[in-house]
Design a protein around this motif. Structure first.
Motif, PDB file in Angstrom:
ATOM      1  N   ASN A  57     -31.389 -42.200 -19.380  1.00 44.53           N
ATOM      2  CA  ASN A  57     -31.552 -43.632 -19.143  1.00 44.53           C
ATOM      3  C   ASN A  57     -32.195 -43.984 -17.801  1.00 44.53           C
ATOM      4  N   HIS A  58     -32.371 -43.072 -16.911  1.00 41.96           N
ATOM      5  CA  HIS A  58     -32.912 -43.461 -15.604  1.00 41.96           C
ATOM      6  C   HIS A  58     -34.298 -42.855 -15.392  1.00 41.96           C
ATOM      7  N   CYS A  59     -35.055 -43.522 -14.524  1.00 46.55           N
ATOM      8  CA  CYS A  59     -36.415 -43.062 -14.255  1.00 46.55           C
ATOM      9  C   CYS A  59     -36.507 -42.332 -12.919  1.00 46.55           C
ATOM     10  N   CYS A  60     -35.469 -42.368 -12.091  1.00 41.06           N
ATOM     11  CA  CYS A  60     -35.495 -41.752 -10.760  1.00 41.06           C
ATOM     12  C   CYS A  60     -34.957 -40.325 -10.823  1.00 41.06           C
ATOM     13  N   THR A  61     -35.587 -39.456 -10.069  1.00 37.33           N
ATOM     14  CA  THR A  61     -35.119 -38.072  -9.983  1.00 37.33           C
ATOM     15  C   THR A  61     -35.130 -37.622  -8.530  1.00 37.33           C
ATOM     16  N   ASN A  62     -34.207 -36.748  -8.209  1.00 36.73           N
ATOM     17  CA  ASN A  62     -34.147 -36.110  -6.888  1.00 36.73           C
ATOM     18  C   ASN A  62     -34.510 -34.650  -7.044  1.00 36.73           C
ATOM     19  N   GLU A  63     -35.312 -34.165  -6.136  1.00 35.83           N
ATOM     20  CA  GLU A  63     -35.706 -32.764  -6.169  1.00 35.83           C
ATOM     21  C   GLU A  63     -35.413 -32.160  -4.806  1.00 35.83           C
ATOM     22  N   LYS A  64     -34.766 -31.005  -4.792  1.00 41.84           N
ATOM     23  CA  LYS A  64     -34.392 -30.345  -3.552  1.00 41.84           C
ATOM     24  C   LYS A  64     -35.000 -28.944  -3.552  1.00 41.84           C
ATOM     25  N   VAL A  65     -35.794 -28.647  -2.520  1.00 39.22           N
ATOM     26  CA  VAL A  65     -36.425 -27.337  -2.381  1.00 39.22           C
ATOM     27  C   VAL A  65     -35.860 -26.690  -1.118  1.00 39.22           C
ATOM     28  N   SER A  66     -35.243 -25.522  -1.279  1.00 37.82           N
ATOM     29  CA  SER A  66     -34.678 -24.799  -0.134  1.00 37.82           C
ATOM     30  C   SER A  66     -35.526 -23.578   0.162  1.00 37.82           C
ATOM     31  N   VAL A  67     -35.868 -23.429   1.422  1.00 34.04           N
ATOM     32  CA  VAL A  67     -36.607 -22.258   1.880  1.00 34.04           C
ATOM     33  C   VAL A  67     -35.662 -21.455   2.770  1.00 34.04           C
ATOM     34  N   GLU A  68     -35.320 -20.256   2.318  1.00 34.81           N
ATOM     35  CA  GLU A  68     -34.383 -19.419   3.057  1.00 34.81           C
ATOM     36  C   GLU A  68     -35.153 -18.434   3.930  1.00 34.81           C
ATOM     37  N   GLY A  69     -34.718 -18.303   5.165  1.00 36.99           N
ATOM     38  CA  GLY A  69     -35.321 -17.330   6.077  1.00 36.99           C
ATOM     39  C   GLY A  69     -34.674 -15.974   5.897  1.00 36.99           C
ATOM     40  N   GLN A  70     -35.258 -14.982   6.510  1.00 38.43           N
ATOM     41  CA  GLN A  70     -34.718 -13.635   6.367  1.00 38.43           C
ATOM     42  C   GLN A  70     -33.514 -13.444   7.282  1.00 38.43           C
ATOM     43  N   ASP A  71     -32.581 -12.600   6.849  1.00 36.19           N
ATOM     44  CA  ASP A  71     -31.370 -12.348   7.617  1.00 36.19           C
ATOM     45  C   ASP A  71     -31.342 -10.947   8.223  1.00 36.19           C
ATOM     46  N   GLU A  72     -32.416 -10.173   8.106  1.00 36.79           N
ATOM     47  CA  GLU A  72     -32.402  -8.806   8.603  1.00 36.79           C
ATOM     48  C   GLU A  72     -32.380  -8.742  10.126  1.00 36.79           C
ATOM     49  N   LEU A  73     -32.824  -9.798  10.800  1.00 35.71           N
ATOM     50  CA  LEU A  73     -32.892  -9.770  12.253  1.00 35.71           C
ATOM     51  C   LEU A  73     -31.602 -10.222  12.919  1.00 35.71           C
ATOM     52  N   LYS A  74     -30.646 -10.688  12.132  1.00 32.89           N
ATOM     53  CA  LYS A  74     -29.381 -11.129  12.706  1.00 32.89           C
ATOM     54  C   LYS A  74     -28.534  -9.908  13.037  1.00 32.89           C
ATOM     55  N   ILE A  75     -28.140  -9.787  14.285  1.00 35.22           N
ATOM     56  CA  ILE A  75     -27.270  -8.705  14.720  1.00 35.22           C
ATOM     57  C   ILE A  75     -26.034  -9.345  15.329  1.00 35.22           C
ATOM     58  N   SER A  76     -24.899  -9.020  14.782  1.00 34.64           N
ATOM     59  CA  SER A  76     -23.653  -9.558  15.286  1.00 34.64           C
ATOM     60  C   SER A  76     -22.969  -8.501  16.138  1.00 34.64           C
ATOM     61  N   PHE A  77     -22.445  -8.905  17.263  1.00 36.59           N
ATOM     62  CA  PHE A  77     -21.723  -7.991  18.145  1.00 36.59           C
ATOM     63  C   PHE A  77     -20.436  -7.520  17.481  1.00 36.59           C
ATOM     64  N   ASP A  78     -19.900  -8.322  16.552  1.00 35.54           N
ATOM     65  CA  ASP A  78     -18.656  -7.963  15.877  1.00 35.54           C
ATOM     66  C   ASP A  78     -18.849  -6.870  14.836  1.00 35.54           C
ATOM     67  N   SER A  79     -20.077  -6.634  14.385  1.00 31.03           N
ATOM     68  CA  SER A  79     -20.306  -5.615  13.370  1.00 31.03           C
ATOM     69  C   SER A  79     -20.260  -4.199  13.946  1.00 31.03           C
ATOM     70  N   PHE A  80     -20.291  -4.060  15.280  1.00 28.76           N
ATOM     71  CA  PHE A  80     -20.209  -2.748  15.908  1.00 28.76           C
ATOM     72  C   PHE A  80     -18.751  -2.316  16.026  1.00 28.76           C
ATOM     73  N   ASP A  81     -18.530  -0.996  16.026  1.00 32.53           N
ATOM     74  CA  ASP A  81     -17.158  -0.526  16.247  1.00 32.53           C
ATOM     75  C   ASP A  81     -16.860  -0.560  17.746  1.00 32.53           C
ATOM     76  N   LEU A  82     -15.653  -0.200  18.132  1.00 33.98           N
ATOM     77  CA  LEU A  82     -15.198  -0.360  19.512  1.00 33.98           C
ATOM     78  C   LEU A  82     -16.022   0.485  20.476  1.00 33.98           C
ATOM     79  N   HIS A  83     -16.361   1.720  20.103  1.00 29.34           N
ATOM     80  CA  HIS A  83     -17.122   2.588  21.001  1.00 29.34           C
ATOM     81  C   HIS A  83     -18.527   2.042  21.243  1.00 29.34           C
ATOM     82  N   GLN A  84     -19.159   1.487  20.226  1.00 30.96           N
ATOM     83  CA  GLN A  84     -20.483   0.911  20.402  1.00 30.96           C
ATOM     84  C   GLN A  84     -20.426  -0.349  21.256  1.00 30.96           C
TER      85      GLN A  84
END
Length: 130
Positions: A57-84
């Protein structure tokens, strides 16, 4: 010239890394076939017509386009073990401790101009370099 070119290339590479890891959303609102509004990072404005809950019944539409960036460059300090974590912390502390600031040099005569030459001393004393 070479140093300026190096700075320009390094800035372009930094922007390339920043843009490749950035993700964003483009929101579009159509009224029929006509694009009413397009928004990046926010919700698009509507045309003012009420959209009904039934799709036919309606003529209006919403369109959403998501562009995701790469996550390979994210380095978290928490992902290392204690010695590292201990190694990285001590290496960083020792590296920054290598650079000590130089003491500020005080030049007592920098605000004074040299004395004016009243006469040419070499000519008066007749001292000539041959």
């Amino acid at each position: 010239m070479k140093n300026a070119l190096r700075h320009i290339v390094s800035l372009m590479m930094a922007f390339l890394v920043m843009l490749s890891t950035m993700s964003f959303t483009v929101d579009k609102h159509f009224c029929g076939e006509h694009l009413v509004d397009k928004a990046v990072f926010s919700k698009a404005k509507t045309c003012g017509m009420q959209m009904s809950t039934s799709a036919e019944n309606h003529c209006c539409t919403n369109e959403k386009v998501s562009v995701e960036g790469q996550d390979e460059l994210k380095i978290s300090f928490d992902s290392f073990d204690l010695h590292q974590q201990v190694f990285i912390t001590t290496f960083t502390y020792a590296y920054f401790d290598l650079f000590e600031s130089l003491p500020k040099q005080i030049i007592p005569f920098k605000d004074y101009s040299p004395p004016l030459l009243v006469r040419d001393i070499q000519l008066v004393d007749q001292v000539f370099l041959i």
